[in-house]
Design an enzyme around this catalytic site. Structure first.
Site, PDB file in Angstrom:
ATOM      1  CB  VAL A  82     -18.884   2.783  46.173  1.00 20.87           C
ATOM      2  CG1 VAL A  82     -20.187   3.662  45.762  1.00 20.87           C
ATOM      3  CG2 VAL A  82     -17.925   2.920  45.032  1.00 20.87           C
ATOM      4  CE  LYS A  83     -20.422   5.520  55.046  1.00 14.56           C
ATOM      5  NZ  LYS A  83     -19.639   6.593  55.894  1.00 14.56           N
TER       6      LYS A  83
END
Length: 216
Positions: A82-83
Site C-alpha cells: 500500500v502506497k
C-alpha cells in the site's frame, strides 16, 4: 539492488518479468488511469505477473479513509504494497497497516528527516524522489546517501526505494549510494542494456562469423 518498473502497462511488465529483469512494480493513480481500465483489475493483473511487491496508492488524505482504502487494496493480492503519502495521517496509517502485516511504501519523500519518521512508523519502503529534487537544483543523490547513513546507524529495516529516476546515471548513482531498490520507467530500464561498444563488438563478431562460414 533490486529493480522495480514504474508503470501500469501490463504488456511492458510481462515482457520485463519474463526476462527476469524486475523484482516488483510501482504504480500510481495517474499511471493506472492511462490504461482506461478499472483500478482494481489492473492491480490484480500486475500482481499475477510478478511475485514481488506491487505498490498501489491510496487516494484518501485522512487517516481513517487511508486505512480503509489500504485494507481494500491489500485484499486484491498478497503482494500488494500500500502506497501512502508522507503526511502525519499517512504515517499513522502506515503504523496501523504495518501492524496488520501489510507492506507499506511511503512516498513523496524529500528530506532525510521525513525518511527517519517513515522508518519509525514501520514503512517497508521509503520513496525519495530524486528527479524532482534535481529539478529544483537540489542534489537528489545526496538525499539517498543521507538516508542510507541514518538507516544504517540505527539498523532500520525500511528499504530505500529510489524514485523519480530519469536516466541511467540516476540508476548507477542510486546503486553507489546504497539504495535497496530503484523504480524506473520501462524506457530507462531498457536503456541500461545499450552501449555503442556492445553493438560494435557484436557486429564485428557476426561479420567474422559470416566470413568464416560459422554456423551453430
Amino acid at each position: 539492488m533490486k529493480f522495480f518498473v514504474d508503470t501500469a502497462d501490463t504488456s511492458e511488465i510481462k515482457e520485463l518479468a519474463e526476462a527476469g529483469l524486475i523484482d516488483g512494480v510501482t504504480t500510481n493513480p495517474s499511471l493506472v488511469a492511462k490504461s482506461g481500465r478499472k483500478f482494481s483489475d489492473v492491480i490484480a493483473e500486475i500482481c499475477e505477473l510478478t511475485p514481488g511487491h506491487v505498490s498501489a496508492e491510496v487516494v484518501a488524505t485522512e487517516y481513517d479513509a487511508m486505512v480503509n482504502e489500504g485494507r481494500t487494496l491489500q485484499k486484491i493480492a498478497p503482494n500488494v504494497a500500500v502506497k501512502l503519502p508522507l503526511t502525519m495521517d499517512g504515517l499513522k496509517a502506515c503504523r496501523t497497516l504495518t501492524n496488520e502485516g501489510t507492506a507499506v511504501n511511503v512516498t513523496l519523500c524529500f528530506s532525510a528527516n521525513q525518511a527517519l519518521l517513515a522508518a519509525k512508523a514501520g514503512a517497508t519502503y521509503i520513496s525519495p524522489f530524486i528527479g524532482r529534487l534535481d529539478d529544483l537544483n537540489i542534489d537528489g543523490m545526496e538525499l539517498i546517501e543521507d538516508i542510507r547513513t541514518i538507516y544504517d546507524n540505527y539498523m532500520f529495516e525500511t528499504q530505500i526505494l529510489a524514485a523519480s529516476i530519469r536516466n541511467a546515471n540516476h540508476v548507477k548513482d542510486s546503486a553507489l549510494a546504497g539504495a535497496d531498490v530503484a523504480t524506473v520507467p520501462p524506457s530507462v530500464l531498457r536503456g541500461l542494456i545499450n552501449h555503442p561498444l556492445t553493438d560494435k563488438g557484436l557486429a564485428a563478431f557476426l561479420a567474422d562469423a559470416e566470413k568464416a562460414g560459422i554456423s551453430v
